[in-house]
Design an enzyme around this catalytic site. Structure first.
Site, short mmCIF file in Angstrom:
data_model
loop_
_atom_site.label_atom_id
_atom_site.label_comp_id
_atom_site.label_asym_id
_atom_site.label_seq_id
_atom_site.Cartn_x
_atom_site.Cartn_y
_atom_site.Cartn_z
N SER A 153 0.84 -1.20 0.00
CA SER A 153 0.00 0.00 0.00
C SER A 153 0.87 1.24 0.00
O SER A 153 1.98 1.24 0.56
CB SER A 153 -0.90 0.00 1.23
N TYR A 156 -2.01 0.79 10.17
CA TYR A 156 -2.11 0.06 8.90
C TYR A 156 -0.86 0.32 8.06
O TYR A 156 -0.28 -0.60 7.49
CB TYR A 156 -3.36 0.54 8.15
#
Lengths: 452, 245
Positions: free
Chosen positions: B138, B151
């Protein structure tokens, strides 16, 4: 609750309060909008979890969002988007029956099965409509005389009822619920799966013909004959001309054909023409004149197109759309009156007509014998008033306004147009006694104001 | 190209589904692995109906390593396996700050779970020259931001893991591709964006597929995030800490 959601590898959807998000959704013409809580479940089990909606809100399902009206909006309530329920579960090549989830779009079905020689039997004019949406509006196409409405090809369906149970309905199994769900505008439950019978197609090409017809009465007469003789038939009506020529138009017919020898010319793609809402009337008049003259050449225009292109070709959505069925006897006079009313309201409509056969599947289905007239209107300040005058005229002529694209119909007009409304309300009272399903459309038409 | 076999870990995720379809369209055989096997059975039916593809369902849970052995065993039977790692969880940062114990679960799934299954599959992959591994990272892992740092940390760890894994498998002839995904239209982002101007899942799945075929090392998808993240990384820390990105 949260721990369960967290351990879910693709958490974020429909497992608790957190998956609802406040969103503003728009109708197809961007004329109506509403703010509501929205979730997008990606499997049927999560649709069950989404019922009932949080905070005691009302709920409605929304598919491709192709409705011009407020059927898929629920201001202040909640909406379940079905777009991620997009799996095709099985296809039987012997009977042509496709079992799929409700969010599968018809364009998806067409592109997948046309190479195998199958296509949806009824094509509602846009490939972005979903299977569930086509069932909930009991959509129809330009072959209604032959194929009937969309619901005629649905073998069974599974829906999550307002009580949150998965329920199966078919003609033999829960027939009342089945009939109420066809054309039921999503008020009987959230459709999650359905079996659709596809129609075999003999050729991936269609021969299309455009033929100019000089007056409205002749055009409607020719349309009526053409609908019986050809696979697809529709007519564009020129509303921009004045005097005797008003109501002249172009008849379009299409039949399956062999592939053309040369590469097909795809620039014919002006049917049923993009509608520019704010275009001055002069330009509309010139556009209409050009379209009419091109089709007025001896023999008209004839060309062959890939079926896929023919079906997926759609005009730009207009701001407001009025779809109505008018009985065959009075259609000519009624159409002229509607044009007059629209012109006096300074909203020049773009109009198309298609024939409608006898088939009526659901309790709130539009279908009745006659001519289906589609008026695309520009957004104007006086619109509600104009729409009500149009509605009164349609009511006087014993016509019927389609709910799927409607945003202005009044509750008493609606009650007068749909004779099976009481039966529909009886089913609703039985399946949804707590009134958990609502939409802006249902509120406006007072669909849920029933006495048990 | 025909005849590839793809193991999709996290096949119920939006990207897992889209990638499975992309691969099935190219004639690949699919092994769909995830926790909700009923849902995966529907997905397998979809691949069979749409593409006439072979699809098999395998039970897999990133956080229970006991089941990973069976996966390795199944993969060992495939002649030329390819793997997509597409599982992750992303709770809201605010929710994590309210319940810090959940942070362990995020890292446990996104990083520890990935490490566990990747290491379990390592001996299998060493025997399979020509295999491809695609891991979904990501852009959040490129630099921690206040909005999403737990995250982001799990993904940053994953990036390092993949980098080492790539070197480890390079001699064995196995390519390892890291796809640093920007926000796209998945279940994770649905609640956070208003769906406008966001990349489609299909576009990201397509770039994953093409990157795997070309055996790329690291790609950004959508591509523009390469330049966006280059700019974000270039911001000096004294300024960055004052920004609300």
């Amino acid at each position: 609750m949260n721990d369960v959601a967290l351990r879910d590898e693709d958490a974020g959807l429909a497992t608790g309060q957190g998956e609802w998000v406040r969103l503003r959704l728009w109708a197809a013409g961007r004329h109506a909008s509403a703010a509501q809580l929205v979730c997008r479940p990606d499997r049927p089990a999560r649709v069950v979890q989404a019922v009932p909606a949080p905070e005691g809100r009302s709920l409605i399902a929304r598919g491709g969002g192709q409705s011009h009206g407020d059927a898929g909006l629920n201001d202040g309530g909640a909406v379940v988007l079905t777009g991620r329920l997009d799996r095709m579960l099985s296809f039987d090549a012997a009977s042509g029956i496709l079992v799929a989830e409700a969010g599968v779009t018809l364009g998806d079905v067409l592109r997948t099965f046309l190479p195998r020689g199958w296509a949806p039997a009824v094509w509602p004019g846009t490939g972005l409509a979903t299977l569930g949406g086509a069932i909930a509006t009991d959509a129809h196409g330009d072959n209604h005389v032959h194929a009937g409405s969309f619901g005629a090809h649905v073998m069974w369906l599974e829906l999550v009822t307002p009580r949150g149970t998965l329920c199966r309905a078919a003609r033999e199994e829960a027939p009342e619920l089945f009939e109420a769900t066809l054309g039921g505008m999503g008020l009987t439950g959230i459709i999650v799966r359905a079996a659709l019978r596809l129609a075999p197609v003999s050729s991936a090409f269609v021969a299309v013909r455009h033929q100019a017809v000089g007056s409205l009465d002749a055009l409607l007469e020719r349309l009526s004959a053409a609908a019986a003789a050809h696979e697809h038939a529709s007519a564009w009506i020129d509303t921009a001309t004045s005097g005797l020529a008003r109501g002249r138009g172009v008849l379009q017919v299409a039949d399956p054909a062999e592939a053309p020898r040369r590469k097909p010319r795809l620039w014919h793609g002006k049917w049923p023409g993009p509608v520019f809402p704010r275009l001055p009337n002069t330009i509309l008049r010139l556009q209409g004149e050009r379209r009419y003259r091109r089709a007025a050449r001896p023999g008209g225009i004839a060309f062959r197109w890939p079926l896929e292109r023919f079906l997926l070709e759609a005009g730009r959505p207009s701001a407001v759309r009025l779809v109505c069925v008018l009985p065959l006897e009075s259609v000519g006079a009624a159409t002229r009156r509607l044009f007059d009313i629209a012109e006096r309201g300074s909203a020049l409509p773009s109009a198309t007509a298609r024939m409608m056969g006898t088939h009526a599947g659901g309790m709130l289905s539009l279908a009745r014998p006659g001519v289906e007239l589609t008026l695309d209107l520009p957004a104007a300040a006086t619109l509600p008033d104009l729409m009500h005058r149009l509605e009164r005229e349609i009511l006087d002529r014993e016509g019927r306004v389609a709910l799927a694209s409607d945003a202005y119909l009044t509750d008493h007009g609606f009650a007068a147009m749909y004779p099976r409304l009481e039966a529909f309300r009886t089913v609703l009272a039985h399946i949804d006694p707590d009134m958990r399903l609502q939409s802006d459309l249902a509120r406006r038409l007072r669909l849920r104001d029933y006495v048990v | 190209m025909a005849g590839q076999t793809w193991l999709v870990l996290g096949a119920s995720s939006a990207l897992g589904r889209a990638f499975a379809r992309r691969a099935a369209r190219e004639g690949a055989q699919l092994l769909l692995a995830g926790r909700d096997t009923a849902d995966l059975a529907d997905m397998a039916a979809d691949l069979r109906t749409r593409f006439n593809a072979e699809a098999e369902v395998l039970a897999f849970d990133a956080v229970s390593p006991a089941g990973h052995d069976a996966l390795a065993l199944r993969l060992g039977a495939v002649r030329e396996p390819n793997i997509l790692l597409a599982f992750a969880v992303m709770p809201l940062q605010a929710a994590l700050e309210r319940r810090p114990e959940q942070a362990a679960a995020v890292i446990g799934t996104n990083l520890a779970g990935a490490a566990s299954v990747m290491l379990r599959l390592l001996p299998v992959l060493e025997e399979k020259p020509g295999a491809r591994v695609v891991v979904i990272g990501s852009v959040a892992g490129d630099r921690g931001r206040p909005r999403n740092y737990v995250y982001g940390a799990s993904k940053a760890g994953l990036h390092a893991l993949v980098s080492g894994y790539r070197g480890r498998l390079h001699r064995a002839g196995v390519s390892v591709t890291l796809v640093k995904a920007g926000p796209f239209d998945s279940g994770m982002t649905f609640a956070r964006t208003d769906l406008r101007g966001i990349a489609t899942t299909e576009a990201v799945a397509d770039s994953c597929w093409r990157a795997a075929q070309r055996r790329r090392n690291v790609i950004y998808s959508p591509t523009r995030w390469r330049w966006i993240m280059a700019a974000v990384r270039a911001i000096p820390e004294p300024l960055f800490k004052r920004l609300d990105l």
